[in-house]
Design an enzyme around this catalytic site. Structure first.
Site, PDB file in Angstrom:
ATOM      1  CG  ASP A 119      -2.117   0.902   1.064  1.00  0.00           C
ATOM      2  OD1 ASP A 119      -2.333   1.418  -0.045  1.00  0.00           O
ATOM      3  OD2 ASP A 119      -2.843   1.096   2.052  1.00  0.00           O
ATOM      4  CG  ASN A 153      -7.502  -2.520  -6.613  1.00  0.00           C
ATOM      5  OD1 ASN A 153      -6.482  -3.194  -6.453  1.00  0.00           O
ATOM      6  ND2 ASN A 153      -7.947  -1.679  -5.675  1.00  0.00           N
TER       7      ASN A 153
END
Length: 241
Positions: free
Chosen positions: A26, A74
């Site tokens: 991340d 996503n």
């Protein structure tokens, strides 16, 4: 926290039997934003971090590396970013597969790969086929992956096989997950500071230790990985006992 000369990472890995680390990579976009760069540059730098981390695993003697590269959620990002990430995977595999094969890396994809475009599916399958007999680091790439979706697929497979309800055990479910034949992660590392697991390996992380660092993934390096391993050594893993 600075490592002392006595803290040999290879010894820690061996003494703790640390076999498998899963990583939520991340912070690519936030890293790029802070440097006034487009998000694409953050993702590209993230690939560089993955490459160097994979080689550190080989150096330290850690057998399994599982990374969260693209989640089922996503797809909700901007179209141009999704297209870039698809292209980045294809380009990375095409450009670096030969080197990874020479380095004895075994590549495996976890996720619903069938939903990708035909060209990318071929590239993914070629990478898995070419490296299937390698015996070095096992690089597991979670792509178009969601843990709840994985469990649904596992249940559907069990039903299709006609397995009676009373015959279903934890082992049965584990054998129908994308991660069958892969040991559960000993350690989950999340970069970027967020304290959640984001629909990642929900079944497999049941007894994993969790380590969160504020460092963004593009800046994750030897020092950061070493800090996580040193912290892992301090944990008292009780597995519910």
């Amino acid at each position: 926290m600075e490592l002392t000369a006595e803290q040999n990472i290879k010894d820690i890995v061996k003494n703790t039997n640390l076999q498998h680390i899963a990583i939520i990579m991340d912070g690519n976009r936030r890293w790029a934003k802070e440097k006034l760069l487009p998000s694409a540059m953050g993702h590209q730098k993230g690939v560089d971090s993955l490459r160097s981390t994979m080689r550190l695993f080989d150096e330290f003697g850690i057998k399994y590396l599982t990374v969260y590269a693209f989640s089922t959620e996503n797809w909700n990002r901007k179209k141009e970013e999704v297209e870039f990430l698809m292209g980045l995977l294809a380009k990375t595999l095409l450009n670096e597969l030969d080197d990874m094969h020479k380095e004895n890396v075994k590549i495996r994809f976890l996720g619903d790969i069938a939903q990708l475009n035909k060209n990318l599916i071929k590239i993914v399958n070629d990478a898995q086929e070419k490296t299937k007999n390698n015996t070095g680091v096992n690089l597991n790439i979670a792509f178009n992956y969601g843990a709840r979706n994985e469990i649904v697929h596992a249940m559907q497979s069990i039903i299709k096989e006609g397995i009676a309800p009373e015959q279903i055990s934890e082992e049965t479910i584990s054998k129908h997950l994308y991660t069958k034949d892969i040991p559960d992660p000993d350690l989950l590392i999340r970069t970027g500071g967020e304290k959640r697991i984001s629909n990642y390996l929900l079944w497999q992380l049941a007894y994993s230790e969790i380590y969160v660092t504020d460092t963004y993934w593009p800046e994750f390096d030897r020092k950061e990985l070493s800090k996580a391993i040193v912290e892992f050594e301090k944990r008292n893993r009780r597995f519910g006992k």
